[in-house]
Write a protein that holds these residues in place. Sequence first.
Motif: not given
Length: 260
Positions: A76, A78, A124, A137, A141, A144
């Motif tokens: 995963r 950005a 990440r 997840v 964050d 993603e």
Amino acid sequence: MSKRVALGVLTLAGLVVAGVGLWFTSHLGPSGSGEFTARPSGERLVVLEPRVLNRVDGPVTITAKAKDGAEVWIGRAAPSDASALVASAARQSVTGVSLGDWALRTSTAGQGTAPALGQADVWRQAVAGKGKATLTVDQQDAPETVVIGTASGKPAELTSLEVTWQSRAWAFEALVLVLLGLVLAGAGAAGLWLLRPRAAGAAADPRQATPLRDHTVALPARDAGGREDTVALPTQDAGGREDTVALPADAPTSDKEERA
């Protein structure tokens, strides 16, 4: 619309709402977990974009299974970093979900291969396994993008992909649907019961008995000349006939009866 029809519609609507609530409850369970599946082609990378991955605030668990213990890699990152790596590669993107069969909707795009995914420093989090890999997840964050393949950048030979969204609010909402449907159906059924046709031939009120034949009773009187008069108190029976019974004053041996 008649009252009976309106109550019938209300009852039917309640049953439908309760059925939908039960259907959701059977799939979500007490924890409110909705699991959707897909069968990737095995010839492309699999990509989960933010519009699907981050559509809810709760955690999302991704499980990829490969045949015969083959390698599975999940990472995963950005959205911009993931897109820079796989934008031109052959990929199968998860675009949405279908509630009808609890399946993942996918589309294909791109050609060629991706660089070695495991060697990029944009991830990440990354996990790998033989035959199966799972990544969760937590939305901290978001947004993603998740990419599934092999560490070398080749597509994984996947047999299934499972994506599970979890929200306890869903379990509560499903239960509310069940209860609301039962209340509506119960109200409609109760109204129909009150409007049911009454049984024919119900016992008549004893106070409303068939009137008896009315008779006129003559009360005899004698005037100064010895003539006997009859005073009638007329009433009529159902046939309209009036009867008069005379009771003479001085009749020691016989009675006089006059019918008018």
